[in-house]
Write a protein that holds these residues in place. Structure first.
Motif, PDB file in Angstrom:
ATOM      1  N   LYS A   7      80.950  79.501  35.742  1.00 23.85           N
ATOM      2  CA  LYS A   7      79.722  79.298  36.510  1.00 23.85           C
ATOM      3  C   LYS A   7      78.808  78.288  35.823  1.00 23.85           C
ATOM      4  O   LYS A   7      78.257  77.385  36.463  1.00 23.85           O
ATOM      5  CB  LYS A   7      78.991  80.631  36.682  1.00 23.85           C
ATOM      6  CG  LYS A   7      77.733  80.540  37.546  1.00 23.85           C
ATOM      7  CD  LYS A   7      76.970  81.853  37.558  1.00 23.85           C
ATOM      8  CE  LYS A   7      77.785  82.959  38.191  1.00 23.85           C
ATOM      9  NZ  LYS A   7      76.991  84.216  38.325  1.00 23.85           N
ATOM     10  N   LEU A   8      78.672  78.425  34.511  1.00 29.03           N
ATOM     11  CA  LEU A   8      77.833  77.491  33.758  1.00 29.03           C
ATOM     12  C   LEU A   8      78.394  76.075  33.808  1.00 29.03           C
ATOM     13  O   LEU A   8      77.665  75.103  34.035  1.00 29.03           O
ATOM     14  CB  LEU A   8      77.702  77.970  32.308  1.00 29.03           C
ATOM     15  CG  LEU A   8      76.887  77.086  31.358  1.00 29.03           C
ATOM     16  CD1 LEU A   8      75.441  76.976  31.841  1.00 29.03           C
ATOM     17  CD2 LEU A   8      76.930  77.627  29.941  1.00 29.03           C
ATOM     18  N   TRP A  11      78.027  74.536  37.367  1.00 31.58           N
ATOM     19  CA  TRP A  11      76.634  74.144  37.600  1.00 31.58           C
ATOM     20  C   TRP A  11      76.312  72.854  36.866  1.00 31.58           C
ATOM     21  O   TRP A  11      75.698  71.938  37.422  1.00 31.58           O
ATOM     22  CB  TRP A  11      75.712  75.269  37.137  1.00 31.58           C
ATOM     23  CG  TRP A  11      74.254  74.943  37.199  1.00 31.58           C
ATOM     24  CD1 TRP A  11      73.506  74.726  38.317  1.00 31.58           C
ATOM     25  CD2 TRP A  11      73.364  74.792  36.097  1.00 31.58           C
ATOM     26  NE1 TRP A  11      72.201  74.456  37.979  1.00 31.58           N
ATOM     27  CE2 TRP A  11      72.085  74.498  36.619  1.00 31.58           C
ATOM     28  CE3 TRP A  11      73.521  74.896  34.717  1.00 31.58           C
ATOM     29  CZ2 TRP A  11      70.978  74.285  35.800  1.00 31.58           C
ATOM     30  CZ3 TRP A  11      72.421  74.696  33.894  1.00 31.58           C
ATOM     31  CH2 TRP A  11      71.167  74.391  34.448  1.00 31.58           C
ATOM     32  N   GLU A  15      75.128  69.235  38.811  1.00 31.10           N
ATOM     33  CA  GLU A  15      73.711  68.877  38.721  1.00 31.10           C
ATOM     34  C   GLU A  15      73.522  67.618  37.877  1.00 31.10           C
ATOM     35  O   GLU A  15      73.789  67.615  36.667  1.00 31.10           O
ATOM     36  CB  GLU A  15      72.909  70.033  38.106  1.00 31.10           C
ATOM     37  CG  GLU A  15      72.798  71.249  39.006  1.00 31.10           C
ATOM     38  CD  GLU A  15      71.909  70.983  40.214  1.00 31.10           C
ATOM     39  OE1 GLU A  15      71.021  70.116  40.119  1.00 31.10           O
ATOM     40  OE2 GLU A  15      72.120  71.646  41.247  1.00 31.10           O
ATOM     41  N   VAL A  18      71.122  67.939  34.895  1.00 29.57           N
ATOM     42  CA  VAL A  18      71.716  68.603  33.728  1.00 29.57           C
ATOM     43  C   VAL A  18      72.557  67.606  32.932  1.00 29.57           C
ATOM     44  O   VAL A  18      72.503  67.576  31.690  1.00 29.57           O
ATOM     45  CB  VAL A  18      72.565  69.806  34.175  1.00 29.57           C
ATOM     46  CG1 VAL A  18      73.237  70.472  32.984  1.00 29.57           C
ATOM     47  CG2 VAL A  18      71.713  70.811  34.927  1.00 29.57           C
ATOM     48  N   VAL A 138      64.758  72.156  36.779  1.00 34.37           N
ATOM     49  CA  VAL A 138      65.675  73.133  37.377  1.00 34.37           C
ATOM     50  C   VAL A 138      64.869  74.281  37.978  1.00 34.37           C
ATOM     51  O   VAL A 138      63.727  74.522  37.584  1.00 34.37           O
ATOM     52  CB  VAL A 138      66.666  73.692  36.325  1.00 34.37           C
ATOM     53  CG1 VAL A 138      67.560  72.593  35.791  1.00 34.37           C
ATOM     54  CG2 VAL A 138      65.923  74.389  35.190  1.00 34.37           C
ATOM     55  N   GLU A 141      65.196  80.344  38.145  1.00 36.91           N
ATOM     56  CA  GLU A 141      66.307  81.253  37.819  1.00 36.91           C
ATOM     57  C   GLU A 141      67.363  80.572  36.956  1.00 36.91           C
ATOM     58  O   GLU A 141      68.220  81.228  36.353  1.00 36.91           O
ATOM     59  CB  GLU A 141      66.954  81.791  39.099  1.00 36.91           C
ATOM     60  CG  GLU A 141      67.669  80.761  39.957  1.00 36.91           C
ATOM     61  CD  GLU A 141      66.733  80.078  40.949  1.00 36.91           C
ATOM     62  OE1 GLU A 141      67.245  79.372  41.841  1.00 36.91           O
ATOM     63  OE2 GLU A 141      65.500  80.260  40.830  1.00 36.91           O
ATOM     64  N   ARG A 142      67.291  79.235  36.853  1.00 35.99           N
ATOM     65  CA  ARG A 142      68.247  78.490  36.037  1.00 35.99           C
ATOM     66  C   ARG A 142      67.695  78.146  34.651  1.00 35.99           C
ATOM     67  O   ARG A 142      68.386  77.484  33.866  1.00 35.99           O
ATOM     68  CB  ARG A 142      68.629  77.180  36.746  1.00 35.99           C
ATOM     69  CG  ARG A 142      69.303  77.366  38.099  1.00 35.99           C
ATOM     70  CD  ARG A 142      70.686  77.950  37.948  1.00 35.99           C
ATOM     71  NE  ARG A 142      71.456  77.888  39.183  1.00 35.99           N
ATOM     72  CZ  ARG A 142      72.694  78.339  39.323  1.00 35.99           C
ATOM     73  NH1 ARG A 142      73.292  78.915  38.297  1.00 35.99           N
ATOM     74  NH2 ARG A 142      73.326  78.252  40.471  1.00 35.99           N
ATOM     75  N   MET A 145      69.849  79.177  31.601  1.00 31.49           N
ATOM     76  CA  MET A 145      71.062  78.362  31.542  1.00 31.49           C
ATOM     77  C   MET A 145      70.737  76.954  31.043  1.00 31.49           C
ATOM     78  O   MET A 145      71.482  76.374  30.247  1.00 31.49           O
ATOM     79  CB  MET A 145      71.720  78.299  32.921  1.00 31.49           C
ATOM     80  CG  MET A 145      72.270  79.635  33.409  1.00 31.49           C
ATOM     81  SD  MET A 145      72.938  79.563  35.108  1.00 31.49           S
ATOM     82  CE  MET A 145      74.343  78.477  34.879  1.00 31.49           C
ATOM     83  N   MET A 146      69.607  76.394  31.517  1.00 27.10           N
ATOM     84  CA  MET A 146      69.229  75.059  31.083  1.00 27.10           C
ATOM     85  C   MET A 146      68.904  75.036  29.592  1.00 27.10           C
ATOM     86  O   MET A 146      69.282  74.104  28.879  1.00 27.10           O
ATOM     87  CB  MET A 146      68.013  74.571  31.887  1.00 27.10           C
ATOM     88  CG  MET A 146      67.686  73.104  31.657  1.00 27.10           C
ATOM     89  SD  MET A 146      68.985  72.013  32.307  1.00 27.10           S
ATOM     90  CE  MET A 146      68.719  70.529  31.349  1.00 27.10           C
TER      91      MET A 146
END
Length: 405
Positions: A7-8, A11, A15, A18, A138, A141-142, A145-146
């Motif tokens: 998932k990471l 994403w 993006e 990112v 981002v 909710e991200r 992760m960022m």
């Protein structure tokens, strides 16, 4: 576990923001690590004094606590994107001056110190703006992760920096390493310019004085008791990191292990490998309780460095350095995510600056006393002392944070 990793990665692949931040920040951390190694080893070559190494690093860390709070205020007043671009352009120009002066035989220790101070000032101006810009890049909710992705760039950049420095020192004089520093910062400025922000840039607050802005940031930080105690604990922990990483490691691998600048650079590279391993593990498993992860990071770093007091040889010492580095991402990702998630966007620049202020005060204290400590009792006894200090410190703050919850 595999699903979380996929998932990471998916994403990050889709993006563009990112990808740009990953490339740009990898270059930035490579630049900062290379510049730091060049400065430390150049100073050690000239002086053979841990006190002098501590003093020069104190000088280049000064902008972070002397002007970082002001940078945080303006990060909440003006375009964070423009601040990041400008800071990297100026940093690239300053870095490019050093090899030019060296080639024309105009570079001396004093001039290098001045340019290093100005270079650090450009980095201090960038930091609050970059940290506060994450919610602009981002969705909320991200954010964790960022921050994990950005910490990954730090690990890779700080791995490439010492590895290339170790190789390049065989061929080039140390000041010429700054050519690579300048190119890397120029890449970051281009990446930042290419970012697409989620909403139009705006000034969050106008018409207030600097003191009013700073007071507002302080009140917001104080209102979140757990975050406040975590930030204060950083200040008390950071002398350990400053003494161990900047003062003791070059002395230890030079005098105790009989190494050269390349061996020291290799040790720093393995420190980055340990941090990268930890970062990848966090990307897979995540961080459930961010306050605890920060405190656990303190324990890893302090206890890990203390084991160098009994390291019998260079290979074992490098393995211990890898162990100590595991705590670094736990601290960095934890504190950044706490600020991004717990503090309103209009105050994040100021709170990041306040966090850096307290952290840099701790670093400054460590740099001032670390060289004296090392010259008086030696590297091994100093490492042992640091371990004896960090464990009760973390215990006290863990108790306070638990009560605040």
């Amino acid at each position: 576990m595999l699903e979380q990793t996929n998932k990471l990665l998916e994403w990050a692949r889709l993006e563009r923001n990112v990808q740009l931040m990953w490339l740009g920040r990898t270059c930035t951390f490579f630049a900062e690590q290379t510049a730091e190694i060049a400065l430390i080893w150049f100073t050690w070559q000239l002086t053979k004094s841990s006190s002098q190494v501590g003093l020069i690093i104190f000088l280049v860390r000064m902008p972070f606590w002397a002007f970082g709070w002001l940078a945080g205020i303006y990060a909440d007043r003006f375009s964070r994107q423009r601040i990041v671009i400008s800071a990297n352009v100026v940093g690239a120009m300053l870095a490019g001056l050093i090899p030019m002066l060296y080639v024309f035989n105009l570079l001396n220790f004093v001039l290098l110190a001045i340019l290093a101070f100005l270079f650090s000032l450009s980095r201090a101006i960038e930091q609050p703006a970059l940290g506060a810009q994450i919610p602009d890049i981002v969705p909320v909710e991200r954010i964790p992760m960022m921050n994990t992705v950005l910490d990954n760039t730090k690990r890779i950049g700080r791995l490439l920096g010492p590895l290339l420095s170790s190789l390049l020192q065989i061929v080039f004089a140390v000041p010429l390493l700054y050519v690579f520093v300048a190119v890397a910062l120029a890449i970051m400025s281009i990446c930042s310019h290419s970012l697409k922000l989620q909403e139009p840039l705006r000034q969050f607050k106008t018409g207030s004085s600097i003191w009013e802005d700073l007071s507002a940031g302080w009140q917001v930080l104080r209102a979140n008791r757990q975050l406040f105690l975590t930030v204060i604990c950083f200040a008390f922990y950071n002398p350990v990191y400053a003494v161990a990483y900047w003062v003791l490691l070059p002395r230890f691998f030079s005098l105790e292990m009989g190494g050269t600048g390349s061996v020291y650079s290799l040790a720093i590279a393995f420190f980055s490998i340990g941090a990268l391993i930890s970062n990848l593990a966090i990307g897979v498993f995540g961080i459930r309780t961010k306050h605890r992860s920060v405190l656990l990071g303190f324990v890893f770093v302090g206890f890990g460095f203390s084991l160098l007091s009994i390291a019998p040889n260079t290979p074992s010492a490098i393995c211990i350095v890898v162990l100590a580095a595991i705590g670094i991402p736990l601290m960095d990702i934890g504190i950044a995510s706490l600020i991004n998630e717990c503090i309103p966007r209009e105050h994040q620049g100021k709170v990041f600056a306040l966090f850096r202020y307290f952290a840099e005060i701790g670093l400054a204290i460590g740099l001032l006393i670390g060289g004296f400590l090392a010259d008086k009792i030696g590297s091994r006894a100093s490492f042992a002392f640091l371990g004896a200090y960090i464990l009760p410190l973390v215990g006290v703050f863990a108790w306070g944070i638990r009560r605040a919850s």
